[in-house]
Design an enzyme around this catalytic site. Structure first.
Site, PDB file in Angstrom:
ATOM      1  N   ASP A  57      -1.640   1.195  26.139  1.00  9.27           N
ATOM      2  CA  ASP A  57      -0.516   0.395  26.615  1.00  9.27           C
ATOM      3  C   ASP A  57       0.807   1.060  26.249  1.00  9.27           C
ATOM      4  OD1 ASP A  57      -1.802  -1.691  27.934  1.00  9.27           O
ATOM      5  OD2 ASP A  57      -2.181  -2.765  26.063  1.00  9.27           O
ATOM      6  N   ASP A 109      -6.302  -7.549  31.810  1.00 12.30           N
ATOM      7  CA  ASP A 109      -5.685  -7.134  30.546  1.00 12.30           C
ATOM      8  C   ASP A 109      -4.903  -8.314  29.989  1.00 12.30           C
ATOM      9  OD1 ASP A 109      -4.470  -5.714  28.508  1.00 12.30           O
ATOM     10  OD2 ASP A 109      -3.439  -4.281  29.815  1.00 12.30           O
TER      11      ASP A 109
END
Ligand code: ZN
Length: 183
Positions: free
Chosen positions: A5, A141
């Site tokens: 990320d 996610d």
């Protein structure tokens, strides 16, 4: 896969890591690296992440003025291309680019921090996007645990990102196994 990320403090209210860390990680793992760009102007950073060893590069539709151009750029750099939607973004915002991507990533929390709670309304979006995608990858996610995993798999997701659920478990492998069996 290792899901990375990347946050820039602009598009997302947090800052994480950039290409040098991805390059170092690459040297220590043999599985694909799935780089999720939660950044403004993603086109400026695609080459650096591709050079760092990313296998998949995903960018947000909300951050892209010319998404087709970025998809082409990612593929020409030798990576698979994914497009990402924030929770508030309608599924049909990607209607005219969806045929060009290898993967769609549906955010099931608002990006910025780990440990957030899954947004149930996203189940419907996953169903809509599965219908648009055929058999390509649909990744989710945010807020994924052994319970929400079953919910999103039933809705059509086949790639699950998990952070807190794995790292807060004494055995990472046991947590990953539970997610794999959740469907
Ligand atoms: Zn992510």
């Amino acid at each position: 896969m290792i899901h990375v990320d990347v946050m820039d403090g602009h598009f997302t209210p947090n800052i994480t890591i950039g290409p040098p860390v991805v390059a170092k990680l690459r040297a220590h793992c043999s599985v694909p690296m799935d780089v999720h760009l939660m950044i403004s102007n993603p086109e400026e950073y695609v080459p650096a992440f591709a050079d760092a060893g990313a296998d998949i590069i995903s960018f947000h539709i909300e951050a892209a003025n010319h998404p087709h151009r970025i998809i082409t750029q990612i593929k020409e750099a030798g990576c698979k291309a994914g497009i990402v939607l924030n929770p508030g973004t309608p599924h049909d915002d990607i209607e005219f680019v969806v045929n060009d991507v290898d993967m769609v990533l549906v955010m099931t929390v608002n990006p910025g921090f780990g440990g957030q709670r899954f947004i149930p309304e996203m189940v419907r979006k996953i169903q809509y996007i599965r219908a648009m995608l055929g058999d390509r990858d649909l990744e989710v996610d945010g807020g994924i645990d052994d319970k929400t995993a079953k919910t999103v798999i039933d809705a059509g997701a086949n790639v699950l990102v998990a952070g807190s659920y794995v790292y807060n478990n004494p055995s990472y492998m046991a947590a990953i196994d539970l997610l794999r069996k959740a469907g």
